[in-house]
Enzyme design. Structure first.
Site, short mmCIF file in Angstrom:
data_model
loop_
_atom_site.label_atom_id
_atom_site.label_comp_id
_atom_site.label_asym_id
_atom_site.label_seq_id
_atom_site.Cartn_x
_atom_site.Cartn_y
_atom_site.Cartn_z
N GLU A 1 0.84 -1.19 0.00
CA GLU A 1 0.00 0.00 0.00
C GLU A 1 0.88 1.25 0.00
O GLU A 1 1.77 1.40 0.84
CB GLU A 1 -0.89 -0.01 1.24
CG GLU A 1 -1.71 1.23 1.47
CD GLU A 1 -2.52 1.15 2.77
OE1 GLU A 1 -3.15 2.16 3.12
OE2 GLU A 1 -2.51 0.09 3.43
N ASP B 1 0.38 5.04 0.51
CA ASP B 1 -0.52 6.12 0.89
C ASP B 1 0.05 7.45 0.41
O ASP B 1 0.86 8.08 1.08
CB ASP B 1 -0.71 6.14 2.41
CG ASP B 1 -1.51 4.96 2.92
OD1 ASP B 1 -2.39 4.50 2.18
OD2 ASP B 1 -1.25 4.50 4.04
N GLU C 1 -3.09 10.90 2.99
CA GLU C 1 -4.05 10.71 4.06
C GLU C 1 -4.09 12.05 4.79
O GLU C 1 -3.08 12.52 5.30
CB GLU C 1 -3.63 9.59 4.99
CG GLU C 1 -3.70 8.23 4.31
CD GLU C 1 -3.63 7.09 5.31
OE1 GLU C 1 -4.70 6.52 5.63
OE2 GLU C 1 -2.53 6.79 5.78
N HIS D 1 3.71 1.51 2.80
CA HIS D 1 3.61 0.30 3.63
C HIS D 1 3.96 -0.89 2.74
O HIS D 1 3.34 -1.07 1.69
CB HIS D 1 2.18 0.07 4.14
CG HIS D 1 1.62 1.15 5.01
ND1 HIS D 1 1.58 1.07 6.37
CD2 HIS D 1 1.02 2.32 4.68
CE1 HIS D 1 0.99 2.14 6.87
NE2 HIS D 1 0.64 2.92 5.86
#
Length: 452
Positions: free
Chosen positions: A227, A229, A232, A243
């Protein structure tokens, strides 16, 4: 950090991810444009978005009887995972009136609460509307405009990439007849166990209704994958966080250990903490927010660059850079003001220094670090956009002291100006149910081609 249990969904009394394709509600995908850029300019392609199947009404294939109501399975339709997948159909969605999702083709508005529905998650579909658009961002950049002015403490408007299957798992799992057209196949680095169907099997075994969320629960299986990101954020704080996982592609975890539950958090398939760059957490309290250098009271452009060691599209990823553009001004990412941590981009050296300075467990390095994120992009990743509140941790990890009872004088504890008792979903939904994020002007292309 991305909470796996925070995405509460209500759709016609059910929040589920099913496998058969229903026909009781017509599925019409809202349009969403993506521009592909080179040094010569940008060309738009006509894509669309699709709602994650976890939000959709799921019913008996032969009737309108719910397969899942509130946070409980219908035991007659779903006595076991395989039978449930064969018995249940996921249906079309009324994007605007039920879910508060509005698209005019170039801009997408996601609203936190619409009627009984809370939050939403959508994916970018290709022009044929049968498969997700896959991205490899090595030696490239991704840019978008965002308006977070209506995003208070405790709410997250997220844009990110995950290593989902291009067709939502439809070709690999025989019980999945819905596929990407109905938003199936979600995974992320939190190995979410609230996903109702994983790899063509219902997550019935060990299903435990949530004590805090009347429409969710967790099963014994989770859905894991790499993942990235990109974004956010709310109007108070923002974080960019890779991640990584020790498995390629979407992987089902089947135990507390492999899913990284509780005390086994750092034993799981994926790095749940990630390596985050939150300007406020990195000591720059005047950089991001209402009236600050990046002024969240109005729209701005977010650009994320993925640098390879040899400056080629196939090289190893070595650095993730961030810059902003607002009112015609290019703004470089804030520079770390934490003792022992230098720079303003994500590299393996930055991550290692940050983990040491914050006394955090370094599960990012142990799973391959920045290069592992590049490997995930080499296999292709899917674009996700969502709005959510956090039943697991009240979003404190993004915009407030976290943990709530930690010593705020210690480096890395405070992530924004929100209070330690903020972000409680019941309060957020009552007081700020109309919170919304607007994503627009999506672009991907060569470095420095999308924003100048």
């Amino acid at each position: 950090m991305h909470s796996a249990t925070a995405l509460a969904a209500l759709g016609f009394g059910a929040s589920v991810l099913a496998q058969q394709a229903g026909t009781l509600t017509t599925e019409t995908h809202p349009s969403m444009s993506l521009s592909r850029c080179t040094s010569d300019g940008c060309v738009a392609e006509d894509d669309s978005i699709v709602l994650d199947a976890n939000w959709r009404w799921t019913h008996d294939t032969d009737s309108s009887t719910n397969c899942y109501t509130g946070n409980t399975w219908d035991s007659s339709l779903c006595p076991d995972g395989t039978t449930c997948a064969q018995n249940c159909a996921v249906d079309g969605a009324d994007y605007e009136s039920t879910y508060g999702i509005v698209s005019d083709g170039g801009a997408l508005t996601l609203t936190l609460k619409t009627g009984d529905n809370v939050g939403s998650r959508v994916y970018l579909l290709g022009p044929e509307s049968e498969n997700y658009v896959k991205f490899d961002l090595r030696n490239k950049e991704f840019a978008f405009d965002v308006d977070v002015s209506n995003m208070p403490c405790g709410v997250n408007g997220a844009l990110y990439f995950v290593e989902m299957d291009r067709d939502g798992g439809m070709s690999e799992y025989e019980n999945n007849k819905a596929g990407a057209k109905y938003g199936t196949g979600y995974c992320d680095a939190q190995c979410p166990q609230d996903i109702k169907f994983i790899n063509g099997i219902a997550n019935v075994d060990g299903w435990t209704p949530s004590t805090g969320d009347a429409n969710s629960g967790t099963g014994s299986r989770g859905s894991c994958c790499n993942e990235m990101d990109i974004w956010e954020a709310n109007k108070v704080s923002t974080a960019v966080t890779p991640h990584v996982c020790n498995k390629s592609g979407q992987t089902a975890c089947t135990s507390n250990s492999t899913c990284g539950v509780g005390d086994a958090r750092y034993d799981g398939v994926c790095d749940k903490d990630g390596c985050d760059f939150n300007p406020y957490r990195m000591g720059n309290e005047s950089f991001y927010g209402d009236g600050k250098i990046v002024d969240t009271s109005s729209k701005f452009t977010v650009v994320t660059q993925f640098i390879t060691g040899d400056s080629t599209d196939t090289g190893d990823l070595t650095e993730i850079r961030r810059l902003y553009k607002q009112n015609g001004n290019v703004i470089q990412q804030a520079t770390s003001d934490i003792s022992g941590v230098s720079g303003n981009s994500i590299t393996d050296d930055f991550c290692k220094a940050q983990k040491t300075a914050f006394n955090d467990t370094d599960s990012f390095e142990s799973r391959g670090g920045v290069a592992a994120m590049g490997d995930a992009f080499s296999r292709g990743m899917v674009l996700v956009m969502s709005i959510w509140d956090d039943y697991a941790a009240d979003m404190l990890w993004l915009d407030a002291p976290y943990p709530a009872d930690a010593d705020t004088s210690k480096a890395g504890v405070v992530r924004g100006t929100c209070a330690a008792d903020s972000g409680v979903p019941a309060t957020v939904e009552s007081d700020s149910g109309d919170a919304s994020v607007i994503f627009s002007n999506l672009k991907v292309g060569a470095l420095n081609s999308t924003y100048s």
